[in-house]
Design a protein around this motif. Structure first.
Motif, PDB file in Angstrom:
ATOM      1  N   GLU A 134       0.834  -1.207   0.000  1.00  0.00           N
ATOM      2  CA  GLU A 134       0.000   0.000   0.000  1.00  0.00           C
ATOM      3  C   GLU A 134       0.867   1.255   0.000  1.00  0.00           C
ATOM      4  N   ARG A 135       1.962   1.223   0.754  1.00  0.00           N
ATOM      5  CA  ARG A 135       2.860   2.384   0.770  1.00  0.00           C
ATOM      6  C   ARG A 135       3.462   2.612  -0.615  1.00  0.00           C
ATOM      7  N   ARG A 136       3.894   1.528  -1.254  1.00  0.00           N
ATOM      8  CA  ARG A 136       4.492   1.665  -2.577  1.00  0.00           C
ATOM      9  C   ARG A 136       3.486   2.211  -3.592  1.00  0.00           C
ATOM     10  N   LEU A 137       2.267   1.726  -3.521  1.00  0.00           N
ATOM     11  CA  LEU A 137       1.244   2.190  -4.456  1.00  0.00           C
ATOM     12  C   LEU A 137       0.920   3.661  -4.239  1.00  0.00           C
ATOM     13  N   ARG A 138       0.916   4.090  -2.987  1.00  0.00           N
ATOM     14  CA  ARG A 138       0.699   5.518  -2.724  1.00  0.00           C
ATOM     15  C   ARG A 138       1.820   6.346  -3.337  1.00  0.00           C
ATOM     16  N   GLU A 139       3.057   5.849  -3.268  1.00  0.00           N
ATOM     17  CA  GLU A 139       4.181   6.562  -3.869  1.00  0.00           C
ATOM     18  C   GLU A 139       4.007   6.674  -5.376  1.00  0.00           C
ATOM     19  N   VAL A 140       3.567   5.570  -6.013  1.00  0.00           N
ATOM     20  CA  VAL A 140       3.342   5.594  -7.462  1.00  0.00           C
ATOM     21  C   VAL A 140       2.277   6.630  -7.807  1.00  0.00           C
ATOM     22  N   ASP A 141       1.177   6.659  -7.040  1.00  0.00           N
ATOM     23  CA  ASP A 141       0.106   7.626  -7.298  1.00  0.00           C
ATOM     24  C   ASP A 141       0.618   9.048  -7.132  1.00  0.00           C
TER      25      ASP A 141
ATOM     26  N   SER B 211       7.571   9.876 -14.253  1.00  0.00           N
ATOM     27  CA  SER B 211       7.221   8.705 -15.056  1.00  0.00           C
ATOM     28  C   SER B 211       7.201   7.462 -14.186  1.00  0.00           C
ATOM     29  N   ASP B 212       6.533   6.413 -14.678  1.00  0.00           N
ATOM     30  CA  ASP B 212       6.542   5.137 -13.992  1.00  0.00           C
ATOM     31  C   ASP B 212       7.959   4.609 -13.832  1.00  0.00           C
ATOM     32  N   SER B 213       8.766   4.773 -14.882  1.00  0.00           N
ATOM     33  CA  SER B 213      10.120   4.228 -14.814  1.00  0.00           C
ATOM     34  C   SER B 213      10.933   4.921 -13.731  1.00  0.00           C
ATOM     35  N   ALA B 214      10.660   6.212 -13.505  1.00  0.00           N
ATOM     36  CA  ALA B 214      11.365   6.911 -12.434  1.00  0.00           C
ATOM     37  C   ALA B 214      10.963   6.366 -11.082  1.00  0.00           C
ATOM     38  N   SER B 215       9.687   6.140 -10.884  1.00  0.00           N
ATOM     39  CA  SER B 215       9.241   5.607  -9.600  1.00  0.00           C
ATOM     40  C   SER B 215       9.733   4.186  -9.402  1.00  0.00           C
ATOM     41  N   TYR B 216       9.872   3.411 -10.498  1.00  0.00           N
ATOM     42  CA  TYR B 216      10.427   2.060 -10.385  1.00  0.00           C
ATOM     43  C   TYR B 216      11.853   2.118  -9.858  1.00  0.00           C
TER      44      TYR B 216
END
Length: 266
Positions: A231-238, A246-251
């Motif tokens: 849940e914490r990771r998903l909040r960071e992505v949002d 970008s998604d790749s940056a958050s990855y």
């Protein structure tokens, strides 16, 4: 390509979250784990889902119904928790071509599409998403030994002395040859039909299995703290998306992954 999702587990290590529901319906964020899996597979243009159910299967069937986001669902019933190779075999009658296989207790934000590209290469009979883990942690995982071409030559389940730090992540593509291998698997010391044993049979029969290294992250929801971390990771992505990253940056900023195992629990 069809997609098989293994969702028969009880989730005993997830209690009390699974006191009244199967593991696949534990919510992460605002939806059950299995819907996160199906969303990923929809994005990969899955043409049909074969969902393997077992414990409290009626709840999963009631939740998902006959289709998910326009993709039809067929249910296969694993009547006893006899291992991942056994679970895969329950889907055999519904598969007649290459297919995706996802363990239904994972949250991915990763390059799954690259695995499909490898499978579509005529030289590959299967392709696995693998993750480089610290050597000191490799004994916790099923790991792959590869040759210079990146093809798997051996799979070792939770080795006492790690022979590789490439851990299997729970997303695979296979040809129907995996079913023949699963039929030949003998019960392990814990009395289950293990998927790594079937994979080894494929390798020994001369089949080519490619690897794709994970870019991003995935979390196997094995314990309540894994759900919290996801849940914490998903909040960071949002948050990253709202501020325009970008998604790749958050990855790339989230490489540490919590993984509790690579199979259904008892």
């Amino acid at each position: 390509m069809k997609a098989v999702v293994l969702a028969a587990g009880k989730g005993t290590r997830l209690r009390p979250l699974t006191d009244d529901k199967p593991k696949a319906l534990v919510e992460v964020g605002d939806q059950p784990i299995i819907e996160h899996c199906l969303d990923d597979l929809v994005s990969l243009d899955a043409e049909e889902f074969v969902v393997v159910v077992g414990h409290k299967k009626e709840q999963i069937i009631s939740r998902l119904g006959d289709e998910y986001r326009g993709v039809p669902i067929t249910y296969a019933h694993q009547r006893e928790p006899a291992g991942l190779a056994h679970a895969v075999l329950t889907a055999e009658q519904y598969i007649d071509d290459d297919f995706m296989l996802m363990l239904g207790d994972n949250i991915f934000r990763a390059n799954l599409e690259d695995v499909l590209a490898e499978q579509r290469d005529d030289s590959s009979d299967a392709a696995f998403l693998v993750e480089e883990v610290p050597w000191e942690e490799a004994s916790r995982f099923g790991v792959c030994v590869t040759n210079d071409d990146g093809e798997i030559v051996e799979v070792v389940e939770k080795p006492d002395e790690p022979v590789s730090n490439l851990a299997m992540t729970g997303f695979y593509t296979f040809s129907p040859a995996i079913f023949d291998a699963c039929h030949l698997v003998q019960p392990s010391d814990r009395g289950e039909y293990e998927l790594p044993d079937a994979i080894d049979l494929l390798i020994r029969s001369g089949r080519s299995i490619s690897t794709v290294t994970l870019e991003g992250w995935r979390i196997d929801i094995g314990y309540p703290e894994d759900r919290d971390e996801a849940e914490r990771r998903l909040r960071e992505v949002d948050t990253d998306r709202r501020v325009g990253r970008s998604d790749s940056a958050s990855y790339s900023d989230s490489k540490e992954v919590s993984v509790s195992g690579d199979g259904e629990d008892e």
